[in-house]
Enzyme design. Sequence first.
Site, PDB file in Angstrom:
ATOM      1  N   ASP A 230       0.799  -1.196   0.027  1.00  0.00           N
ATOM      2  CA  ASP A 230       0.101  -0.131   0.078  1.00  0.00           C
ATOM      3  C   ASP A 230       0.918   1.039  -0.027  1.00  0.00           C
ATOM      4  O   ASP A 230       2.126   0.923   0.109  1.00  0.00           O
ATOM      5  CB  ASP A 230      -1.028  -0.135   1.226  1.00  0.00           C
ATOM      6  CG  ASP A 230      -1.526   1.099   1.472  1.00  0.00           C
ATOM      7  OD1 ASP A 230      -2.145   1.744   0.164  1.00  0.00           O
ATOM      8  OD2 ASP A 230      -2.085   1.781   2.423  1.00  0.00           O
ATOM      9  N   SER A 231       0.395   2.238  -0.301  1.00  0.00           N
ATOM     10  CA  SER A 231       1.249   3.590  -0.219  1.00  0.00           C
ATOM     11  C   SER A 231       1.482   3.945   1.190  1.00  0.00           C
ATOM     12  O   SER A 231       2.563   4.495   1.465  1.00  0.00           O
ATOM     13  CB  SER A 231       0.316   4.829  -0.748  1.00  0.00           C
ATOM     14  OG  SER A 231      -0.853   4.946  -0.274  1.00  0.00           O
TER      15      SER A 231
ATOM     16  N   CYS B 194      -4.012  -1.087  -2.363  1.00  0.00           N
ATOM     17  CA  CYS B 194      -4.252   0.491  -2.534  1.00  0.00           C
ATOM     18  C   CYS B 194      -5.167   0.664  -3.837  1.00  0.00           C
ATOM     19  O   CYS B 194      -4.559   0.125  -4.725  1.00  0.00           O
ATOM     20  CB  CYS B 194      -2.682   1.188  -2.514  1.00  0.00           C
ATOM     21  SG  CYS B 194      -2.579   2.647  -2.908  1.00  0.00           S
TER      22      CYS B 194
ATOM     23  N   GLU C 170      -7.520   9.731  10.216  1.00  0.00           N
ATOM     24  CA  GLU C 170      -6.378   9.337  10.799  1.00  0.00           C
ATOM     25  C   GLU C 170      -6.304  10.483  12.149  1.00  0.00           C
ATOM     26  O   GLU C 170      -5.567  10.386  12.929  1.00  0.00           O
ATOM     27  CB  GLU C 170      -5.305  10.056   9.824  1.00  0.00           C
ATOM     28  CG  GLU C 170      -4.989   9.003   8.646  1.00  0.00           C
ATOM     29  CD  GLU C 170      -4.068   9.406   7.876  1.00  0.00           C
ATOM     30  OE1 GLU C 170      -3.691  10.559   7.603  1.00  0.00           O
ATOM     31  OE2 GLU C 170      -3.475   8.308   7.337  1.00  0.00           O
TER      32      GLU C 170
ATOM     33  N   CYS D 118     -11.828   3.194  -0.759  1.00  0.00           N
ATOM     34  CA  CYS D 118     -10.435   3.586  -0.020  1.00  0.00           C
ATOM     35  C   CYS D 118     -10.284   2.631   1.147  1.00  0.00           C
ATOM     36  O   CYS D 118     -11.091   2.483   1.680  1.00  0.00           O
ATOM     37  CB  CYS D 118     -10.408   4.995  -0.030  1.00  0.00           C
ATOM     38  SG  CYS D 118      -9.021   5.658   1.204  1.00  0.00           S
TER      39      CYS D 118
ATOM     40  N   HIS E 242      -8.951   3.302   3.834  1.00  0.00           N
ATOM     41  CA  HIS E 242      -9.433   3.987   5.051  1.00  0.00           C
ATOM     42  C   HIS E 242     -10.770   4.032   5.347  1.00  0.00           C
ATOM     43  O   HIS E 242     -11.192   3.925   6.655  1.00  0.00           O
ATOM     44  CB  HIS E 242      -8.511   5.498   5.097  1.00  0.00           C
ATOM     45  CG  HIS E 242      -7.401   5.474   5.507  1.00  0.00           C
ATOM     46  ND1 HIS E 242      -6.494   5.290   4.784  1.00  0.00           N
ATOM     47  CD2 HIS E 242      -6.890   5.953   6.573  1.00  0.00           C
ATOM     48  CE1 HIS E 242      -5.308   5.633   5.242  1.00  0.00           C
ATOM     49  NE2 HIS E 242      -5.251   6.015   6.335  1.00  0.00           N
TER      50      HIS E 242
END
Lengths: 256, 256
Positions: free
Chosen positions: B3-4, B66, B145, B177, B179
């Site tokens: 993943d990034s 990702c 985050e 995505c 997240h």
Amino acid sequence: MFDSGLGGLTVLAELVRALPNERFIYFGDTARVPYGAKSARIVQRYSDEVSRFLLGHDIKLLVIACNTATAHAESLLRKELSIPVLGVIQPGVDALLAGTQNRRVGVLATRSTIKSGAYERRILEREPSARVYNKACALFVPLVEEGWIDKRVTGLVIQEYLSELVREEVDTVVLGCTHYPLLKKSIREQFPDLQLIDSSEETARATSRLLEESGIRSQTPAGGVRIFLTDITDQMNHLETLLAGLAVSSVEEVQL
Amino acid sequence: MFDSGLGGLTVLAELVRALPNERFIYFGDTARVPYGAKSARIVQRYSDEVSRFLLGHDIKLLVIACNTATAHAESLLRKELSIPVLGVIQPGVDALLAGTQNRRVGVLATRSTIKSGAYERRILEREPSARVYNKACALFVPLVEEGWIDKRVTGLVIQEYLSELVREEVDTVVLGCTHYPLLKKSIREQFPDLQLIDSSEETARATSRLLEESGIRSQTPAGGVRIFLTDITDQMNHLETLLAGLAVSSVEEVQL
């Protein structure tokens, strides 16, 4: 000057306004943006690479238009380079301390800048009796990038971040991230009595003074802006207003 | 898998749960995160570098955990590598089309993933009569985050992004995505009738099937997770809950 990305264009805009006789090179490390969540070591390596590139373009002064890079790499670059180096933190700190009445001051910045302690340390060095209230405002940059400058959500986020500082009677805060000046109006609407220090404006003033003091200020009209980016994308719309009127002569992509 | 950054840990968690006999290597390109706002070319270069590193560790299957890297580099990597390659997009698309009743479907993703058209193209390839509603949700990642999972602000942001889709009678959306699964509960509270497709779960299912079909599924209990990151910072708190219970044997920093 360089920044991790495009936020530093707020600093460029102020510099161009303050120094019409100078030519500017803006370097945005957009392929590796943001620096904010990266370690000091990585930020130092990237800052070093970018500075070498700029030196190759024969610059006479380097502005680090990025709070994270200033926090982690300013003293390193000052040691390594033979030209004057100016970061965005000290000008903001000086204006903050000149502006506060009660020496209860706030620092709004990214998580990484806050964590570096760069603002707090410099504030206390100059004014040991100051009370420093740090607030990491992680949502401000994405709000600006989303263009949500005066939405209800934005007001709520500002309340969320700033209420505690205002309860603690902080009278002056520094906007310690180059994107934040774009939220100035919204912050003023929520907290009209709070004094806001814009580091982009203060850095432009400090750069002007430093050019003068070093005897390298250009006396003849020149102007012109070259922009180098490590990645050119088409997602830069929100910055077009910043670029308008800056007389940009070229935008080039480079690989470091 | 790679993943990034660390968002792909939601995929890792699902994989570990689904495949207790396998060993996993997770590569997070945290020194260059996020890929989301970068150009296709840069994302391809980075994905290529990461894949070469992983091949050096003798992997038998590669999961691109990702969305941006899947959108820009999946077909390239599939061509270049001799092992099976699986991205996070197709499993989500398949589940989305299996789930919708009215073929009015939504894609929630970063600006870059939406712009790539990767979801829309694959949806229409499989179901030309579908109506696809794309929504770039740039604030979701920073909200996660920040740990603002169930704040009032989060509800407002969700309303801001999803109201229009719901007005258009979209009945199923894919969380495009890595997240976003962490916001599932909040989205459900705001829009209880909307069916949510979690690409992390779907990718784990698809990986399991692909291992089976390729005849390379491990039959003996093994397990274990090695993590490689290009930058280790101490700002990874919000992911600790994800890592808990994953039996991570090492976290190492590498430079590409």
